[in-house]
Design a protein around this motif. Structure first.
Motif, mmCIF file in Angstrom:
data_model
loop_
_atom_site.group_PDB
_atom_site.id
_atom_site.type_symbol
_atom_site.label_atom_id
_atom_site.label_comp_id
_atom_site.label_asym_id
_atom_site.label_seq_id
_atom_site.Cartn_x
_atom_site.Cartn_y
_atom_site.Cartn_z
ATOM 1 N N ALA A 1 0.833 -1.204 0.000
ATOM 2 C CA ALA A 1 0.000 0.000 0.000
ATOM 3 C C ALA A 1 0.867 1.252 0.000
ATOM 4 O O ALA A 1 0.583 2.214 -0.721
ATOM 5 N N GLY A 2 1.928 1.245 0.789
ATOM 6 C CA GLY A 2 2.838 2.395 0.811
ATOM 7 C C GLY A 2 3.496 2.637 -0.535
ATOM 8 O O GLY A 2 3.620 3.780 -0.983
ATOM 9 N N ILE A 3 3.903 1.563 -1.189
ATOM 10 C CA ILE A 3 4.505 1.688 -2.525
ATOM 11 C C ILE A 3 3.480 2.265 -3.494
ATOM 12 O O ILE A 3 3.787 3.183 -4.269
ATOM 13 N N SER A 4 2.262 1.743 -3.449
ATOM 14 C CA SER A 4 1.214 2.219 -4.355
ATOM 15 C C SER A 4 0.907 3.692 -4.143
ATOM 16 O O SER A 4 0.794 4.460 -5.105
ATOM 17 N N ILE A 5 0.784 4.094 -2.893
ATOM 18 C CA ILE A 5 0.480 5.497 -2.584
ATOM 19 C C ILE A 5 1.598 6.407 -3.069
ATOM 20 O O ILE A 5 1.340 7.441 -3.683
ATOM 21 N N LYS B 1 3.257 10.204 -9.563
ATOM 22 C CA LYS B 1 2.704 10.351 -10.918
ATOM 23 C C LYS B 1 1.869 11.628 -11.005
ATOM 24 O O LYS B 1 1.965 12.372 -11.975
ATOM 25 N N ARG B 2 1.059 11.887 -9.976
ATOM 26 C CA ARG B 2 0.244 13.109 -9.965
ATOM 27 C C ARG B 2 1.139 14.348 -9.957
ATOM 28 O O ARG B 2 0.858 15.326 -10.639
ATOM 29 N N SER B 3 2.200 14.295 -9.167
ATOM 30 C CA SER B 3 3.120 15.427 -9.081
ATOM 31 C C SER B 3 3.767 15.699 -10.432
ATOM 32 O O SER B 3 3.867 16.852 -10.865
ATOM 33 N N ARG B 4 4.198 14.652 -11.111
ATOM 34 C CA ARG B 4 4.809 14.830 -12.439
ATOM 35 C C ARG B 4 3.800 15.370 -13.444
ATOM 36 O O ARG B 4 4.125 16.211 -14.272
#
Length: 57
Positions: free
Chosen positions: A35-39, A45-48
């Motif tokens: 879950a931590g990796i996914s978050i 991705k959103r930041s980029r």
């Protein structure tokens, strides 16, 4: 990222291939790691994407 996935992969391998007993706490820990990796991947991705929008207007 590959280094972060290694512990859950080890738990899965130990369970299915080696026949080791994996307790509930270990499964829970594996889920927390995944879950931590996914978050972190989703946020990155959103930041980029936000940076690209600002760059290209």
């Amino acid at each position: 990222m590959l280094g972060k996935v290694e512990p859950p992969a080890a738990v899965i391998t130990a369970f299915f291939i080696l026949g080791e007993t994996v307790h509930g706490v270990q499964w829970f820990g594996m889920l927390v790691v995944l879950a931590g990796i996914s978050i972190s991947e989703i946020r990155g991705k959103r930041s980029r994407m936000d940076e690209e929008r600002e760059e290209y207007g």
